[in-house]
Design a protein around this motif. Sequence first.
Motif, PDB file in Angstrom:
ATOM      1  N   ILE A 178      75.660 -11.649  21.286  1.00 46.24           N
ATOM      2  CA  ILE A 178      75.735 -10.679  20.182  1.00 46.24           C
ATOM      3  C   ILE A 178      77.048 -10.961  19.461  1.00 46.24           C
ATOM      4  CG2 ILE A 178      76.004  -8.215  19.612  1.00 46.24           C
ATOM      5  CD1 ILE A 178      74.452  -7.549  22.194  1.00 46.24           C
ATOM      6  N   TYR A 230      79.318   0.951  18.904  1.00 52.34           N
ATOM      7  CA  TYR A 230      78.532  -0.140  19.499  1.00 52.34           C
ATOM      8  C   TYR A 230      78.126   0.207  20.935  1.00 52.34           C
ATOM      9  CZ  TYR A 230      80.328  -2.748  15.463  1.00 52.34           C
ATOM     10  OH  TYR A 230      80.646  -3.156  14.186  1.00 52.34           O
ATOM     11  N   ALA A 267      68.717  -5.749  21.629  1.00 59.89           N
ATOM     12  CA  ALA A 267      69.606  -6.090  22.751  1.00 59.89           C
ATOM     13  C   ALA A 267      68.882  -5.879  24.081  1.00 59.89           C
ATOM     14  CB  ALA A 267      70.876  -5.255  22.678  1.00 59.89           C
ATOM     15  N   LEU A 301      75.547  -2.103  22.834  1.00 58.79           N
ATOM     16  CA  LEU A 301      75.853  -3.423  22.278  1.00 58.79           C
ATOM     17  C   LEU A 301      77.146  -4.009  22.848  1.00 58.79           C
ATOM     18  CD1 LEU A 301      74.837  -2.668  18.580  1.00 58.79           C
ATOM     19  CD2 LEU A 301      73.562  -4.045  20.235  1.00 58.79           C
TER      20      LEU A 301
END
Length: 443
Positions: free
Chosen positions: A236, A264, A228, A269
């Motif tokens: 994503i 996450y 990422a 993320l």
Amino acid sequence: MFAVPTSHSGLIAVHADLLHFRSDPGPQADPGSYEYLPDGLLVVENGRVVQLGPYAQIEPSLPEHTRMLDYAGCLCLPGFIDTHTHFPQTDMIAAPAAHLLDWLDRYAFPHEARFADERHAAAVADFFLDQLLQNGTTTAMVFGSVHGQAAAAFFRAAQRRSLRMLAGKALMDRNCPENLRDAPGGGYGETAALIEIWHGRDRLEYAITPRFAATSSAAQMEVLAELAADFPDLPIQSHVAENLSEAKWVAKLFPSARSYLDVYDQYSLLRRRAVYAHCIHLDAGDRARMAETGTAAAFCPSSNLFLGSGLFDLDAMREAGVVVGMGTDIGAGTSFSMLRTLADAYKVTQLKGHTLGALQAFYLATRGGARALGLTHKVGSFEPGMEADFVLLDTAATPLLARRMEHASSLEERLFVLMTLGDDRAVRATHVLGEAVYQRDAG
Ligand code: GUN
Ligand code: ZN
């Protein structure tokens, strides 16, 4: 029935009732949020929208060589956008199970194992994309299996059809069958190689694709954080808070996380263009964090009802400012049709004590999806300059639709009837970059 677009050049003019959205109409159906042009004309040049307006006003000024497409009486909308689906689950749609984890073990994992065979992957990708087009869906964010070659086969199939698609190979290194695992803490190299080849090629984008927190070790989550960071503009896709047992399991696997979503977040993320499917069992803190980071939710009502996962709270998400798109979630979802998916969405919101208006529903299926995927500058509306992917809906496609439509007096009522009674039979044609790629009535 299906055609591969050959050229995107020349001037095309589409005669139909045009509808597209500028923003979310919301529950109050804000009249400034959309443009409706009954008996309109959409002019496309080299695959892009150049003009739209009333037929009577624009038609006389068109050059002689313009290709006229007569869909008078049909509703023309930007192609539907499916923000969450799995191409390797096409062949196991409609498989009953007790709940999500049982379903994954019994159907999803065994079927995905077959995608080690690239030829199988290519054949399924072709069928899957044809289904999308038959249902008027022109852009999707698509999960692959763990196999890099299968993701490549999907990209090739999408490229052949000139589609705007986002996809990725799933990353998973634990809690799944041995033959479906990346090496422990692995997946970086194969993902980076696929990004290099496919990201930004024609209309394709690579999406970093952790399956869900339960199937990635802490080491692989570190790899995901690295991916990422190294590819900050990439989309994503993953799953979160779908099922209560799943959420409890994730809490045990990542004890330091405040919530499932926080796993996450801990690995960076959550961001714009990150799309998490389901988002059912979230709390106010999770919703606030999604809004703050620009992270989007894919509302997958058909799948959530089918697996008995729970009811998505669309109103709470809207109030918190979370961006939402619609997802079919094939194959836990039971239809490729965005119309059927909207019908399920309506029923879910009813059970949550709210009413999903038809204008809001069609916004979610078009521009809302584009917003979730960070693509509002490319698809999802008919603003001049946008890529000309569109669907023609036949509001009298079946005898029942035709009869019911006789009593539909407003645009909103027509849309509501379409989404409640319609399915792929109501899709008269689907166009990509102006060209017909699916025609219901062609022999
Ligand atoms: N969570 C992790 N994998 C999956 C999947 O394939 N489908 C659904 N619905 N949820 C998941
Ligand atoms: Zn899914």
